[in-house]
Design a protein around this motif. Structure first.
Motif, PDB file in Angstrom:
ATOM      1  N   PHE A 149       0.418   3.529  -3.394  1.00 12.59           N
ATOM      2  CA  PHE A 149      -0.458   4.690  -3.285  1.00 12.59           C
ATOM      3  C   PHE A 149      -0.042   5.859  -4.172  1.00 12.59           C
ATOM      4  O   PHE A 149      -0.905   6.444  -4.859  1.00 12.59           O
ATOM      5  CB  PHE A 149      -0.588   5.166  -1.825  1.00 12.59           C
ATOM      6  CG  PHE A 149      -1.289   6.484  -1.710  1.00 12.59           C
ATOM      7  CD1 PHE A 149      -2.654   6.579  -1.944  1.00 12.59           C
ATOM      8  CD2 PHE A 149      -0.584   7.651  -1.409  1.00 12.59           C
ATOM      9  CE1 PHE A 149      -3.310   7.804  -1.871  1.00 12.59           C
ATOM     10  CE2 PHE A 149      -1.231   8.872  -1.334  1.00 12.59           C
ATOM     11  CZ  PHE A 149      -2.593   8.958  -1.567  1.00 12.59           C
ATOM     12  N   PRO A 150       1.231   6.261  -4.218  1.00 11.93           N
ATOM     13  CA  PRO A 150       1.580   7.407  -5.080  1.00 11.93           C
ATOM     14  C   PRO A 150       1.235   7.182  -6.549  1.00 11.93           C
ATOM     15  O   PRO A 150       0.759   8.101  -7.226  1.00 11.93           O
ATOM     16  CB  PRO A 150       3.093   7.558  -4.871  1.00 11.93           C
ATOM     17  CG  PRO A 150       3.352   6.956  -3.527  1.00 11.93           C
ATOM     18  CD  PRO A 150       2.400   5.808  -3.431  1.00 11.93           C
ATOM     19  N   PHE A 180      -7.932   5.944  -0.305  1.00 14.68           N
ATOM     20  CA  PHE A 180      -7.231   4.727  -0.681  1.00 14.68           C
ATOM     21  C   PHE A 180      -7.414   3.651   0.388  1.00 14.68           C
ATOM     22  O   PHE A 180      -7.745   2.507   0.082  1.00 14.68           O
ATOM     23  CB  PHE A 180      -5.749   5.063  -0.875  1.00 14.68           C
ATOM     24  CG  PHE A 180      -4.895   3.930  -1.360  1.00 14.68           C
ATOM     25  CD1 PHE A 180      -4.997   3.465  -2.658  1.00 14.68           C
ATOM     26  CD2 PHE A 180      -3.945   3.355  -0.527  1.00 14.68           C
ATOM     27  CE1 PHE A 180      -4.184   2.433  -3.124  1.00 14.68           C
ATOM     28  CE2 PHE A 180      -3.132   2.331  -0.967  1.00 14.68           C
ATOM     29  CZ  PHE A 180      -3.252   1.866  -2.273  1.00 14.68           C
ATOM     30  N   GLU A 181      -7.217   4.032   1.650  1.00 19.97           N
ATOM     31  CA  GLU A 181      -7.363   3.051   2.728  1.00 19.97           C
ATOM     32  C   GLU A 181      -8.815   2.629   2.905  1.00 19.97           C
ATOM     33  O   GLU A 181      -9.108   1.478   3.243  1.00 19.97           O
ATOM     34  CB  GLU A 181      -6.796   3.619   4.025  1.00 19.97           C
ATOM     35  CG  GLU A 181      -5.284   3.821   4.014  1.00 19.97           C
ATOM     36  CD  GLU A 181      -4.508   2.536   3.746  1.00 19.97           C
ATOM     37  OE1 GLU A 181      -5.012   1.437   4.088  1.00 19.97           O
ATOM     38  OE2 GLU A 181      -3.395   2.623   3.189  1.00 19.97           O
ATOM     39  N   ALA A 199      -2.734   7.299  -6.809  1.00 19.24           N
ATOM     40  CA  ALA A 199      -3.257   8.660  -6.620  1.00 19.24           C
ATOM     41  C   ALA A 199      -2.915   9.551  -7.805  1.00 19.24           C
ATOM     42  O   ALA A 199      -3.733  10.383  -8.234  1.00 19.24           O
ATOM     43  CB  ALA A 199      -2.704   9.252  -5.327  1.00 19.24           C
ATOM     44  N   TYR A 206      -7.145  12.991  -4.910  1.00 21.49           N
ATOM     45  CA  TYR A 206      -7.322  11.677  -4.289  1.00 21.49           C
ATOM     46  C   TYR A 206      -6.455  11.576  -3.030  1.00 21.49           C
ATOM     47  O   TYR A 206      -5.270  11.913  -3.048  1.00 21.49           O
ATOM     48  CB  TYR A 206      -6.935  10.585  -5.281  1.00 21.49           C
ATOM     49  CG  TYR A 206      -7.302   9.189  -4.854  1.00 21.49           C
ATOM     50  CD1 TYR A 206      -8.595   8.711  -4.983  1.00 21.49           C
ATOM     51  CD2 TYR A 206      -6.335   8.346  -4.306  1.00 21.49           C
ATOM     52  CE1 TYR A 206      -8.929   7.428  -4.606  1.00 21.49           C
ATOM     53  CE2 TYR A 206      -6.661   7.050  -3.920  1.00 21.49           C
ATOM     54  CZ  TYR A 206      -7.965   6.599  -4.069  1.00 21.49           C
ATOM     55  OH  TYR A 206      -8.285   5.326  -3.677  1.00 21.49           O
ATOM     56  N   THR A 207      -7.047  11.123  -1.928  1.00 21.00           N
ATOM     57  CA  THR A 207      -6.354  11.127  -0.645  1.00 21.00           C
ATOM     58  C   THR A 207      -5.977   9.724  -0.181  1.00 21.00           C
ATOM     59  O   THR A 207      -6.550   8.726  -0.635  1.00 21.00           O
ATOM     60  CB  THR A 207      -7.241  11.764   0.436  1.00 21.00           C
ATOM     61  OG1 THR A 207      -8.366  10.896   0.680  1.00 21.00           O
ATOM     62  CG2 THR A 207      -7.736  13.144   0.018  1.00 21.00           C
ATOM     63  N   ARG A 208      -5.041   9.681   0.761  1.00 20.02           N
ATOM     64  CA  ARG A 208      -4.669   8.393   1.342  1.00 20.02           C
ATOM     65  C   ARG A 208      -5.845   7.794   2.106  1.00 20.02           C
ATOM     66  O   ARG A 208      -6.024   6.568   2.158  1.00 20.02           O
ATOM     67  CB  ARG A 208      -3.463   8.560   2.269  1.00 20.02           C
ATOM     68  CG  ARG A 208      -2.910   7.251   2.863  1.00 20.02           C
ATOM     69  CD  ARG A 208      -2.385   6.322   1.788  1.00 20.02           C
ATOM     70  NE  ARG A 208      -1.994   5.007   2.284  1.00 20.02           N
ATOM     71  CZ  ARG A 208      -0.736   4.605   2.453  1.00 20.02           C
ATOM     72  NH1 ARG A 208       0.276   5.426   2.189  1.00 20.02           N
ATOM     73  NH2 ARG A 208      -0.472   3.389   2.882  1.00 20.02           N
ATOM     74  N   ALA A 231       0.825  -1.205   0.000  1.00 22.52           N
ATOM     75  CA  ALA A 231       0.000   0.000   0.000  1.00 22.52           C
ATOM     76  C   ALA A 231       0.860   1.256   0.000  1.00 22.52           C
ATOM     77  O   ALA A 231       0.581   2.221  -0.727  1.00 22.52           O
ATOM     78  CB  ALA A 231      -0.937  -0.007   1.203  1.00 22.52           C
ATOM     79  N   ASP A 232       1.903   1.262   0.811  1.00 23.11           N
ATOM     80  CA  ASP A 232       2.783   2.432   0.883  1.00 23.11           C
ATOM     81  C   ASP A 232       3.463   2.695  -0.450  1.00 23.11           C
ATOM     82  O   ASP A 232       3.632   3.851  -0.869  1.00 23.11           O
ATOM     83  CB  ASP A 232       3.840   2.236   1.970  1.00 23.11           C
ATOM     84  CG  ASP A 232       3.261   2.285   3.374  1.00 23.11           C
ATOM     85  OD1 ASP A 232       2.124   2.789   3.536  1.00 23.11           O
ATOM     86  OD2 ASP A 232       3.943   1.810   4.317  1.00 23.11           O
TER      87      ASP A 232
END
Length: 344
Positions: free
Chosen positions: A251-252, A275-276, A255, A270-272, A247-248
């Motif tokens: 994500f970039p 995503f979570e 997004a 789009y935010t973390r 995920a880490d």
């Protein structure tokens, strides 16, 4: 239930040089990925059509023809063919050719398209968005059922006892309809008896349950054989050995692509948190380790009665190595676990 992957050929973006990855390199990598999907026993591979600088694929059937030569078992489908801005005769000929090259493994998945670049590119009026699809779907259906066809419509030249050749290996192609959750599109697919695939790429999958129930009701009311009903979903995802590390890292990429698309559609960045939320047990993102992805697939299968699930795995252009790892884990870990659970 069939399990597969789909891709759009997303191109990586270098922020420093403000340039996209080479399409040539992405296509070469993609063929390796499709070959691996076949080797690890996945059932389906789908590739989409776009006409934008951030995607490598504008002609799915050419990619599938290349894939036919490096695979042995996996089904090969578009995901999707934008039928509204294509000629149904040529679409059928192209996919019949892929079918013959692959010894009967080709399918077509058609949709109206969530991107509109193909309409001006091929000379179609967006004001005819709905009419074009309805008419061309009717023609494609008739071509699939009859080798020699006479037909007349509004947007395409008429056909008078024309043979559409070549024909596929089995005489007919499987044709799926892809929808984004529009009730009218669901009803149309059901009444015509076409298999349905719904793209679930945001929110909670449970929000889409009424569409599946609507399809089932209309399909049966139209007199179609319930034993032949086919239902599928297409959702974004990626599989890794360590869920948090994946995920880490991912994500970039994810997004960045959501924001590129979103800028033209008025979306907020789009935010973390989004995503979570998508990665949570009731979210629409299948990003996690094999056990997490397995559990979510089984939840969705039970909720909707799915006969097929496609993991759309190249959003935002993960590295080739990460895609290969994801496909390996999906085929070697997730697919056997799903199949075992469904055959208890």
């Amino acid at each position: 239930m069939e399990l597969g992957i789909s891709m759009f050929g997303d191109l990586g973006f270098d922020a420093a040089t403000k340039s996209f990855q080479s399409s040539q390199q992405r296509l070469q990598d993609m063929l390796e990925e499709i070959k691996l999907a076949d080797e690890v026993g996945l059932d389906v591979f789908g590739i989409g059509e776009h006409h934008r600088p951030d995607f490598a694929v504008s002609s799915p059937e050419i990619i599938l023809a290349a894939a036919a030569s490096v695979t042995r078992r996996i089904k090969l489908t578009s995901s999707v063919t934008v039928l509204s801005s294509n000629d149904p005769v040529r679409v059928y000929q192209n996919f019949s050719t892929v079918d013959l090259l692959s010894n009967g493994r080709a399918e077509i998945t058609v949709g109206r398209g969530s991107f509109i670049e193909s309409f001006p590119l091929f000379g179609y009026d967006l004001n005819d968005y709905n009419g074009l699809f309805s008419e061309k779907l009717d023609l494609l259906k008739q071509i699939n059922e009859t080798e020699t066809i006479s037909w007349k419509g509004k947007y395409r030249a008429a056909l008078d006892k024309q043979e559409v050749l070549p024909r596929p290996a089995s005489g007919k192609l499987d044709i799926w309809i892809a929808v984004g959750g529009t009730p009218a599109s669901v009803v149309r697919a059901a009444k015509l008896g076409f298999p349905l695939i719904i793209a679930i790429i945001g929110g909670r999958p449970s929000q889409f349950q009424p569409f599946f129930e609507l399809y089932k009701t209309e399909y049966l009311n139209a007199g179609h054989d319930p034993a032949k009903m086919q239902l599928a979903t297409h959702s974004h995802g990626l599989v890794g050995e360590d869920s948090r590390a994946l995920a880490d890292k991912y994500f970039p990429n994810y997004a960045s692509q959501m924001d590129r698309v979103g800028r033209s559609r008025g979306w907020a960045p789009y935010t973390r948190g989004q995503f979570e939320g998508g990665r949570s047990s009731d979210g629409a993102l299948f990003v996690g380790d094999p056990s997490e992805v397995t559990e979510k697939i089984l939840q969705n299968q039970e909720m909707f009665g799915l006969t097929r699930f496609l993991l759309h795995c190249d959003v935002g252009a993960p590295t080739h190595a990460d895609l290969m790892k994801s496909i390996e884990l999906f085929g070697d870990k997730v697919a056997p676990a799903v199949r075992k659970a469904l055959h208890k």
